[in-house]
Structures are given as structure tokens and as C-alpha cells.
Design a protein around this motif. Structure first.
Motif, PDB file in Angstrom:
ATOM      1  N   THR A   1      -6.768  12.296  -2.762  1.00 15.05           N
ATOM      2  CA  THR A   1      -5.681  11.684  -1.979  1.00 15.05           C
ATOM      3  C   THR A   1      -4.975  10.592  -2.766  1.00 15.05           C
ATOM      4  O   THR A   1      -3.807  10.302  -2.503  1.00 15.05           O
ATOM      5  CB  THR A   1      -6.186  11.141  -0.627  1.00 15.05           C
ATOM      6  OG1 THR A   1      -7.227  10.191  -0.843  1.00 15.05           O
ATOM      7  CG2 THR A   1      -6.691  12.283   0.261  1.00 15.05           C
ATOM      8  N   ALA A   2      -5.646  10.001  -3.740  1.00 15.80           N
ATOM      9  CA  ALA A   2      -5.001   8.989  -4.576  1.00 15.80           C
ATOM     10  C   ALA A   2      -4.116   9.620  -5.655  1.00 15.80           C
ATOM     11  O   ALA A   2      -3.120   9.026  -6.056  1.00 15.80           O
ATOM     12  CB  ALA A   2      -6.062   8.106  -5.235  1.00 15.80           C
ATOM     13  N   LEU A   3      -4.457  10.820  -6.096  1.00 18.61           N
ATOM     14  CA  LEU A   3      -3.752  11.443  -7.213  1.00 18.61           C
ATOM     15  C   LEU A   3      -2.516  12.235  -6.820  1.00 18.61           C
ATOM     16  O   LEU A   3      -1.609  12.402  -7.631  1.00 18.61           O
ATOM     17  CB  LEU A   3      -4.699  12.385  -7.977  1.00 18.61           C
ATOM     18  CG  LEU A   3      -5.923  11.771  -8.622  1.00 18.61           C
ATOM     19  CD1 LEU A   3      -6.684  12.822  -9.410  1.00 18.61           C
ATOM     20  CD2 LEU A   3      -5.565  10.598  -9.504  1.00 18.61           C
ATOM     21  N   VAL A   4      -2.490  12.737  -5.595  1.00 20.80           N
ATOM     22  CA  VAL A   4      -1.414  13.643  -5.186  1.00 20.80           C
ATOM     23  C   VAL A   4      -0.605  12.999  -4.059  1.00 20.80           C
ATOM     24  O   VAL A   4      -1.183  12.590  -3.044  1.00 20.80           O
ATOM     25  CB  VAL A   4      -1.995  15.002  -4.723  1.00 20.80           C
ATOM     26  CG1 VAL A   4      -0.885  15.959  -4.325  1.00 20.80           C
ATOM     27  CG2 VAL A   4      -2.854  15.616  -5.833  1.00 20.80           C
TER      28      VAL A   4
ATOM     29  N   VAL B   1     -15.640  15.058   5.297  1.00 17.75           N
ATOM     30  CA  VAL B   1     -14.415  14.283   5.175  1.00 17.75           C
ATOM     31  C   VAL B   1     -13.252  15.232   5.405  1.00 17.75           C
ATOM     32  O   VAL B   1     -13.128  16.250   4.716  1.00 17.75           O
ATOM     33  CB  VAL B   1     -14.274  13.624   3.781  1.00 17.75           C
ATOM     34  CG1 VAL B   1     -12.992  12.806   3.705  1.00 17.75           C
ATOM     35  CG2 VAL B   1     -15.483  12.768   3.459  1.00 17.75           C
ATOM     36  N   GLU B   2     -12.428  14.915   6.393  1.00 14.24           N
ATOM     37  CA  GLU B   2     -11.203  15.676   6.629  1.00 14.24           C
ATOM     38  C   GLU B   2     -10.077  14.907   5.951  1.00 14.24           C
ATOM     39  O   GLU B   2      -9.966  13.691   6.094  1.00 14.24           O
ATOM     40  CB  GLU B   2     -10.931  15.811   8.120  1.00 14.24           C
ATOM     41  CG  GLU B   2     -11.997  16.623   8.835  1.00 14.24           C
ATOM     42  CD  GLU B   2     -11.773  16.675  10.336  1.00 14.24           C
ATOM     43  OE1 GLU B   2     -10.625  16.899  10.765  1.00 14.24           O
ATOM     44  OE2 GLU B   2     -12.754  16.466  11.063  1.00 14.24           O
ATOM     45  N   PHE B   3      -9.239  15.634   5.197  1.00 14.27           N
ATOM     46  CA  PHE B   3      -8.161  14.984   4.466  1.00 14.27           C
ATOM     47  C   PHE B   3      -7.034  15.973   4.212  1.00 14.27           C
ATOM     48  O   PHE B   3      -7.186  17.171   4.462  1.00 14.27           O
ATOM     49  CB  PHE B   3      -8.682  14.388   3.149  1.00 14.27           C
ATOM     50  CG  PHE B   3      -9.258  15.373   2.165  1.00 14.27           C
ATOM     51  CD1 PHE B   3      -8.576  15.682   0.997  1.00 14.27           C
ATOM     52  CD2 PHE B   3     -10.494  15.963   2.378  1.00 14.27           C
ATOM     53  CE1 PHE B   3      -9.107  16.574   0.069  1.00 14.27           C
ATOM     54  CE2 PHE B   3     -11.043  16.845   1.460  1.00 14.27           C
ATOM     55  CZ  PHE B   3     -10.338  17.147   0.301  1.00 14.27           C
ATOM     56  N   THR B   4      -5.912  15.452   3.765  1.00 14.09           N
ATOM     57  CA  THR B   4      -4.795  16.309   3.377  1.00 14.09           C
ATOM     58  C   THR B   4      -4.441  16.006   1.928  1.00 14.09           C
ATOM     59  O   THR B   4      -4.543  14.872   1.468  1.00 14.09           O
ATOM     60  CB  THR B   4      -3.551  16.088   4.255  1.00 14.09           C
ATOM     61  OG1 THR B   4      -3.112  14.744   4.102  1.00 14.09           O
ATOM     62  CG2 THR B   4      -3.841  16.386   5.718  1.00 14.09           C
ATOM     63  N   VAL B   5      -4.045  17.039   1.218  1.00 11.51           N
ATOM     64  CA  VAL B   5      -3.515  16.908  -0.134  1.00 11.51           C
ATOM     65  C   VAL B   5      -2.142  17.565  -0.115  1.00 11.51           C
ATOM     66  O   VAL B   5      -2.029  18.753   0.208  1.00 11.51           O
ATOM     67  CB  VAL B   5      -4.431  17.570  -1.182  1.00 11.51           C
ATOM     68  CG1 VAL B   5      -3.770  17.593  -2.558  1.00 11.51           C
ATOM     69  CG2 VAL B   5      -5.767  16.853  -1.254  1.00 11.51           C
TER      70      VAL B   5
ATOM     71  N   SER C   1      -0.712  12.576   0.665  1.00  7.77           N
ATOM     72  CA  SER C   1      -2.123  12.895   0.886  1.00  7.77           C
ATOM     73  C   SER C   1      -2.806  11.728   1.591  1.00  7.77           C
ATOM     74  O   SER C   1      -2.422  10.573   1.408  1.00  7.77           O
ATOM     75  CB  SER C   1      -2.819  13.138  -0.462  1.00  7.77           C
ATOM     76  OG  SER C   1      -2.183  14.177  -1.179  1.00  7.77           O
ATOM     77  N   ALA C   2      -3.824  12.046   2.403  1.00  6.52           N
ATOM     78  CA  ALA C   2      -4.534  10.980   3.122  1.00  6.52           C
ATOM     79  C   ALA C   2      -5.863  11.495   3.648  1.00  6.52           C
ATOM     80  O   ALA C   2      -6.012  12.684   3.947  1.00  6.52           O
ATOM     81  CB  ALA C   2      -3.700  10.482   4.296  1.00  6.52           C
ATOM     82  N   ILE C   3      -6.822  10.599   3.776  1.00  2.00           N
ATOM     83  CA  ILE C   3      -8.070  10.906   4.482  1.00  2.00           C
ATOM     84  C   ILE C   3      -7.779  10.708   5.964  1.00  2.00           C
ATOM     85  O   ILE C   3      -7.226   9.684   6.362  1.00  2.00           O
ATOM     86  CB  ILE C   3      -9.211  10.005   4.000  1.00  2.00           C
ATOM     87  CG1 ILE C   3      -9.561  10.381   2.547  1.00  2.00           C
ATOM     88  CG2 ILE C   3     -10.435  10.135   4.908  1.00  2.00           C
ATOM     89  CD1 ILE C   3     -10.622   9.516   1.909  1.00  2.00           C
ATOM     90  N   THR C   4      -8.127  11.694   6.771  1.00  2.00           N
ATOM     91  CA  THR C   4      -7.826  11.627   8.199  1.00  2.00           C
ATOM     92  C   THR C   4      -9.051  11.393   9.071  1.00  2.00           C
ATOM     93  O   THR C   4      -8.916  10.913  10.195  1.00  2.00           O
ATOM     94  CB  THR C   4      -7.106  12.913   8.656  1.00  2.00           C
ATOM     95  OG1 THR C   4      -7.914  14.046   8.312  1.00  2.00           O
ATOM     96  CG2 THR C   4      -5.745  13.049   7.980  1.00  2.00           C
TER      97      THR C   4
ATOM     98  N   GLU D   1     -16.886  12.234  -0.093  1.00  2.00           N
ATOM     99  CA  GLU D   1     -15.926  11.158   0.173  1.00  2.00           C
ATOM    100  C   GLU D   1     -15.286  10.667  -1.119  1.00  2.00           C
ATOM    101  O   GLU D   1     -14.072  10.417  -1.163  1.00  2.00           O
ATOM    102  CB  GLU D   1     -16.598   9.997   0.903  1.00  2.00           C
ATOM    103  CG  GLU D   1     -15.604   8.935   1.359  1.00  2.00           C
ATOM    104  CD  GLU D   1     -16.251   7.869   2.230  1.00  2.00           C
ATOM    105  OE1 GLU D   1     -15.546   7.321   3.083  1.00  2.00           O
ATOM    106  OE2 GLU D   1     -17.463   7.580   2.046  1.00  2.00           O
ATOM    107  N   GLU D   2     -16.049  10.559  -2.181  1.00  2.00           N
ATOM    108  CA  GLU D   2     -15.509  10.151  -3.481  1.00  2.00           C
ATOM    109  C   GLU D   2     -14.439  11.143  -3.942  1.00  2.00           C
ATOM    110  O   GLU D   2     -13.367  10.753  -4.414  1.00  2.00           O
ATOM    111  CB  GLU D   2     -16.628  10.059  -4.507  1.00  2.00           C
ATOM    112  CG  GLU D   2     -16.167   9.655  -5.892  1.00  2.00           C
ATOM    113  CD  GLU D   2     -17.291   9.665  -6.919  1.00  2.00           C
ATOM    114  OE1 GLU D   2     -16.976   9.497  -8.105  1.00  2.00           O
ATOM    115  OE2 GLU D   2     -18.467   9.834  -6.547  1.00  2.00           O
TER     116      GLU D   2
END
Length: 162
Positions: A22-25, A51-55, A28-31, A15-16
Motif C-alpha cells: 500500500t505504500a508503494l502503489v 489483512v484486507e487491503f487495496t492496491v 492503495s490502503a489497508i482497510t 501485515e508487513e
């Protein structure tokens, strides 16, 4: 239709990592965050499992696998940047959060994941029908750490570095 989604292995800090990426690019988001339903190798009940997320719109999964695994250059995540400002922003953000520079636009984040930060114009240069110009751009890139759009363009155009 099936979808291929890269799954990245972490040891308790999935998660970290997803929050940082997601904060850097941009875009992007945690889904979704899936928690462990019982104690097991990947953690205690209620701790983060997946953790599912998009970058940059690309779906990814971060898994707390229960042990440390090493990343290699055999796979990397490539970020296509619109311009030098984006290259600098993404590059500097990774470095500011424990990343380490490598060669030819590559860096490693603090978990050892390999990232390539590449201006989109590099793909135009390399696919040019002018093979000599493409080769000059490639040779220039091979000498760089962080990619420099202006220097790559000068090399592509056959202009000496001023």
C-alpha cells in the motif's frame, strides 16, 4: 453480487507485506486487520490473522497461514501504469524493498510474489489492428526487463532504436 478477492498466503508477515504494497502503489490502503482470537497454527492470540487491503483500488487479502508457501508464475499481480514515470516509480520502489527483476516487465517482491509492471500503452500496441506493428512491440517487450515506453513505441512504429 459475489466478488472475487485474491488471498495471498504469508507466514507471519501479512501485515508487513500489506503495508509495503500500500505504500508503494498509488490508490492503495489497508482497510481492515483481523487478529487471531486464540492461539493456533496461524499465530498467537492477538497476532494478525488477515489483512484486507487495496492496491491501486483492487481488493486483496493477506493471510498469515502458519507455514511458508511458495509463489509461482502461475498467478501474478499486474499494475497498469499511466506512463514511464509510473513504471519507473513502482518498479524502483519494489526493487528498493528487496524485489528482484525478471523478464518482460515482471519482478518478484521479497516474499516471492510475482508482479507485472506494465504501461497501459502496451495493451493499445498489442491490440492494434496493425498486426505487424503489434508483433514488433511484442518482440521488443520480450527483450526487456523493465518495460521502456519510448522503446516500445519506436518498435511499434517501426523506427530503429536511436
Amino acid at each position: 453480487m459475489p466478488k472475487v478477492v485474491p488471498c495471498m498466503w504469508f507466514n507471519g508477515d501479512a501485515e508487513e507485506a500489506a503495508k509495503l504494497y500500500t505504500a508503494l502503489v498509488p490508490n492503495s490502503a489497508i482497510t481492515h486487520v483481523q487478529r487471531n482470537v486464540s492461539d493456533g497454527p496461524s499465530g498467537k492470540e492477538g497476532s494478525v490473522l488477515v489483512v484486507e487491503f487495496t492496491v491501486a483500488g483492487q481488493p486483496l487479502v493477506a493471510l498469515n497461514g502458519g507455514m511458508k508457501m511458495e509463489y509461482t508464475h502461475a498467478i501474478s499481480l499486474m499494475i497498469h501504469c499511466d506512463d514511464q514515470t509510473q513504471v519507473d516509480s513502482v518498479w524502483n520502489a519494489f526493487l528498493a524493498h528487496g524485489g528482484k527483476e525478471e523478464q518482460c516487465g515482471w519482478l518478484r517482491d521479497r516474499w516471492g510474489v510475482a508482479w507485472q509492471v506494465v504501461p497501459k500503452v502496451m495493451f493499445e500496441f498489442l491490440s492494434s489492428p496493425d498486426r505487424a506493428a503489434a508483433a514488433r512491440a511484442m518482440q521488443a517487450m520480450m527483450k526487456m526487463v523493465k518495460l521502456d515506453v519510448d522503446a516500445l513505441r519506436r518498435a511499434f512504429e517501426g523506427k530503429s532504436a536511436a
